[in-house]
Design an enzyme around this catalytic site. Structure first.
Site, PDB file in Angstrom:
ATOM      1  N   MET A  27       0.863  -1.186   0.000  1.00 34.38           N
ATOM      2  CA  MET A  27       0.000   0.000   0.000  1.00 34.38           C
ATOM      3  C   MET A  27       0.897   1.232   0.000  1.00 34.38           C
ATOM      4  SD  MET A  27      -3.070  -1.016   2.643  1.00 34.38           S
ATOM      5  CE  MET A  27      -2.041  -1.792   3.881  1.00 34.38           C
ATOM      6  N   ALA A  28       0.872   1.938  -1.109  1.00 32.58           N
ATOM      7  CA  ALA A  28       1.702   3.135  -1.237  1.00 32.58           C
ATOM      8  C   ALA A  28       1.328   4.121  -0.132  1.00 32.58           C
ATOM      9  CB  ALA A  28       1.494   3.771  -2.609  1.00 32.58           C
ATOM     10  N   GLN A  80       8.088  -4.033  -5.321  1.00 30.73           N
ATOM     11  CA  GLN A  80       7.116  -3.920  -6.409  1.00 30.73           C
ATOM     12  C   GLN A  80       7.524  -2.791  -7.347  1.00 30.73           C
ATOM     13  OE1 GLN A  80       3.014  -2.163  -6.182  1.00 30.73           O
ATOM     14  NE2 GLN A  80       2.416  -4.297  -6.462  1.00 30.73           N
ATOM     15  N   CYS A 110      -2.845  -1.651  -9.320  1.00 31.79           N
ATOM     16  CA  CYS A 110      -3.126  -0.329  -8.780  1.00 31.79           C
ATOM     17  C   CYS A 110      -4.153   0.388  -9.653  1.00 31.79           C
ATOM     18  CB  CYS A 110      -1.804   0.438  -8.753  1.00 31.79           C
ATOM     19  SG  CYS A 110      -1.948   2.032  -8.013  1.00 31.79           S
ATOM     20  N   ASN A 213      -6.762 -11.784  -2.548  1.00 32.38           N
ATOM     21  CA  ASN A 213      -6.734 -10.470  -1.881  1.00 32.38           C
ATOM     22  C   ASN A 213      -8.055  -9.731  -2.102  1.00 32.38           C
ATOM     23  OD1 ASN A 213      -5.620  -7.319  -2.930  1.00 32.38           O
ATOM     24  ND2 ASN A 213      -5.529  -7.900  -0.783  1.00 32.38           N
ATOM     25  N   GLY A 214      -8.419  -8.937  -1.103  1.00 34.90           N
ATOM     26  CA  GLY A 214      -9.592  -8.072  -1.213  1.00 34.90           C
ATOM     27  C   GLY A 214     -10.586  -8.298  -0.102  1.00 34.90           C
ATOM     28  N   ASP A 215     -10.762  -7.272   0.744  1.00 29.96           N
ATOM     29  CA  ASP A 215     -11.793  -7.267   1.783  1.00 29.96           C
ATOM     30  C   ASP A 215     -11.645  -8.376   2.820  1.00 29.96           C
ATOM     31  OD1 ASP A 215     -12.764  -5.170   0.313  1.00 29.96           O
ATOM     32  OD2 ASP A 215     -14.556  -6.188  -0.406  1.00 29.96           O
ATOM     33  N   ARG A 238      -6.010  -3.098   3.929  1.00 36.22           N
ATOM     34  CA  ARG A 238      -6.557  -2.055   4.798  1.00 36.22           C
ATOM     35  C   ARG A 238      -6.854  -2.537   6.214  1.00 36.22           C
ATOM     36  NH1 ARG A 238     -11.103  -0.696   0.747  1.00 36.22           N
ATOM     37  NH2 ARG A 238     -10.655  -2.874   0.268  1.00 36.22           N
TER      38      ARG A 238
HETATM   39  C1  LIG Z   1      -3.610   3.412   0.324  1.00 36.60           C
HETATM   40  C2  LIG Z   1      -3.446   2.240  -0.592  1.00 36.60           C
HETATM   41  C3  LIG Z   1      -2.322   2.137  -1.388  1.00 36.60           C
HETATM   42  C4  LIG Z   1      -2.155   1.046  -2.239  1.00 36.60           C
HETATM   43  N1  LIG Z   1      -0.994   0.943  -2.970  1.00 36.60           N
HETATM   44  C5  LIG Z   1      -0.786  -0.156  -3.740  1.00 36.60           C
HETATM   45  C6  LIG Z   1       0.458  -0.341  -4.405  1.00 36.60           C
HETATM   46  O1  LIG Z   1       1.400   0.456  -4.293  1.00 36.60           O
HETATM   47  N2  LIG Z   1       0.590  -1.454  -5.175  1.00 36.60           N
HETATM   48  C7  LIG Z   1      -0.415  -2.374  -5.314  1.00 36.60           C
HETATM   49  O2  LIG Z   1      -0.239  -3.364  -6.019  1.00 36.60           O
HETATM   50  N3  LIG Z   1      -1.589  -2.228  -4.669  1.00 36.60           N
HETATM   51  C8  LIG Z   1      -1.788  -1.153  -3.884  1.00 36.60           C
HETATM   52  N4  LIG Z   1      -2.952  -1.045  -3.176  1.00 36.60           N
HETATM   53  C9  LIG Z   1      -3.958  -2.134  -3.247  1.00 36.60           C
HETATM   54  C10 LIG Z   1      -3.753  -3.154  -2.115  1.00 36.60           C
HETATM   55  O3  LIG Z   1      -2.529  -3.821  -2.257  1.00 36.60           O
HETATM   56  C11 LIG Z   1      -4.892  -4.203  -2.090  1.00 36.60           C
HETATM   57  O4  LIG Z   1      -4.878  -4.876  -3.326  1.00 36.60           O
HETATM   58  C12 LIG Z   1      -6.255  -3.578  -1.874  1.00 36.60           C
HETATM   59  O5  LIG Z   1      -6.238  -2.613  -0.832  1.00 36.60           O
HETATM   60  C13 LIG Z   1      -7.314  -4.663  -1.539  1.00 36.60           C
HETATM   61  O6  LIG Z   1      -6.977  -5.348  -0.362  1.00 36.60           O
HETATM   62  P1  LIG Z   1      -7.706  -5.009   1.063  1.00 36.60           P
HETATM   63  O7  LIG Z   1      -9.179  -5.092   0.825  1.00 36.60           O
HETATM   64  O8  LIG Z   1      -7.197  -6.071   1.981  1.00 36.60           O
HETATM   65  O9  LIG Z   1      -7.289  -3.634   1.440  1.00 36.60           O
HETATM   66  C14 LIG Z   1      -3.145   0.032  -2.327  1.00 36.60           C
HETATM   67  C15 LIG Z   1      -4.270   0.141  -1.512  1.00 36.60           C
HETATM   68  C16 LIG Z   1      -4.433   1.208  -0.650  1.00 36.60           C
HETATM   69  C17 LIG Z   1      -5.644   1.265   0.226  1.00 36.60           C
END
Ligand SMILES: Cc1cc2nc3c(=O)[nH]c(=O)nc-3n(C[C@H](O)[C@H](O)[C@H](O)COP(=O)(O)O)c2cc1C
Length: 364
Positions: A27-28, A80, A110, A213-215, A238
């Site tokens: 997560m950036a 990454q 992304c 991945n996701g939620d 998140r």
């Molecule tokens: C603030 C933020 C920054 C993110 N930055 C990246 C990133 O740099 N590279 C990437 O592949 N995914 C990025 N994502 C996506 C997450 O890796 C992930 O796929 C997405 O949040 C879904 O997973 P979650 O529901 O567990 O949060 C980012 C997500 C968030 C919320």
């Protein structure tokens, strides 16, 4: 699949063996080295860096060099990379391997409109020939170093173009060692619910490990997603914000079928203070105090008086004042709550997610 078989056998990326199958998502602006290290310490078996641009002119920027800093990070170091040009992506892979990367992950997940001012990330899923060209070039650059290449993507470009299975097959053919799929299309951004049928279809279509991945916000959800998709591992984003011990919670639940007690308030304070120290060490005082605010805010958001504390803490602008405020808050909380009173605080998603993500991604 039984819950014990999910944790029993080793998981590998190429020749690299991982301690478990619970990953923290890149997560950036969030998963910098201090936060990744904290997640690993608290049960994550694997963490990927925030994306690093393939643009050479930005490699020496403060932001990119901080992102390429892996000092003291527990192996494997996974970096990454993001971009739209195959040659530049291959060069970025080689550059990061020289700086310690042991795994190179290609960002096709992304949703930001622009990564480094170009259409990249999940937008690449719309141009399959280019996506494949990038994968082939990066694999060729990594092969001499025996560094495995992985790919993170979404289920597709849009509802009508869910091409994750096709891309997964082509990527595997090209030598990719692991695939991560976020169960949303690019078009969805962070709206709606993640779906896991496409992830299951990807898992059926390839032999390399697949990460779902996701939620994923709770141990029950982790188990349900593992069962539904047959995935080899899960990745949490998140839900780990402000709750990095979720990986240990999930591991415990998968192993025993029971929930463990919430962490002790005093313990959470110690984790947070150690995180802050590491954070200030990477960013220095000015940027460190400001960027730490979001981590502290996430840590207290579901706790008694958390909102009030967060508003106050945002007015403080020295490390010493921030540390003191955090110490006082948790000391007061531990008088009434030996253990954290609330542990479930789902993803901070919804409105503003896309904007926050783009802000973190673009300005390299
Ligand atoms: C603030 C933020 C920054 C993110 N930055 C990246 C990133 O740099 N590279 C990437 O592949 N995914 C990025 N994502 C996506 C997450 O890796 C992930 O796929 C997405 O949040 C879904 O997973 P979650 O529901 O567990 O949060 C980012 C997500 C968030 C919320």
């Amino acid at each position: 699949m039984s819950s014990t078989s999910l944790t029993a056998s080793a998981m590998r990326i190429g020749a690299i063996e991982l301690p478990n199958r619970l990953f923290v998502a890149p997560m950036a602006g969030v998963t910098d080295r201090p936060f990744r290290q904290l997640c690993k310490q608290l049960g994550a078996g694997y963490a990927v860096s925030e994306m690093v641009t393939s643009r050479k002119d930005l490699w020496h920027s403060l932001k990119t060099s901080r992102r390429a800093n892996h000092e003291g990070e527990t192996a494997p170091i996974a970096v990454q990379i993001a971009g739209t040009d195959a040659t530049m992506m291959a060069e970025a892979a080689a550059y990061n391997i020289d700086r310690g990367a042991q795994v190179i992950d290609i960002n096709m997940g992304c949703p930001a409109k622009k990564v480094c001012n170009k259409w990249a990330g999940s937008a690449l899923m719309q141009d399959e020939p280019l996506a494949l060209q990038i994968v082939e070039a990066v694999v060729a650059a990594c092969l001499p170093h025996k560094v495995p290449v992985t790919l993170k993507m979404r289920t597709g470009w849009s509802q009508a173009h869910r091409n994750a299975v096709r891309i997964a097959r082509a990527a595997e053919q090209a030598g990719v060692a692991m695939l991560t799929v976020h169960g949303r299309t690019r078009e969805q951004g962070y709206t709606g619910q993640a779906e896991y049928d496409t992830i299951a279809a990807v898992k059926d279509a390839v032999r390399v490990p697949v990460v779902a991945n996701g939620d994923i916000t709770s141990p029950e959800k982790a188990l349900a997603v593992l069962r539904h998709t047959g995935a080899d591992a899960i990745m949490v984003g998140r839900a780990a914000q402000g709750r990095p011990w979720i990986f240990g919670d999930i591991a415990h639940y998968l192993a025993t079928g029971a929930h463990r007690a919430p962490p002790q308030t005093e313990q959470v304070k110690r984790w947070l203070l150690a995180h802050l120290e590491d954070h200030y060490g990477l960013y220095g005082e000015f940027a460190g105090v400001r960027t730490a605010r979001k981590h502290i805010g996430w840590a207290v958001r579901a706790l008694p008086g958390g909102e009030r504390f967060r508003a106050h803490m945002n007015t403080l602008d020295s490390c010493a004042a921030q540390v003191q405020a955090v110490t006082d808050y948790f000391d007061a909380l531990s008088l009434t709550h030996d253990r954290l009173p609330v542990t479930a605080s789902g993803p901070a998603g919804g409105d503003g997610m896309q904007e926050a993500h783009e802000a973190a991604c673009v300005a390299n």
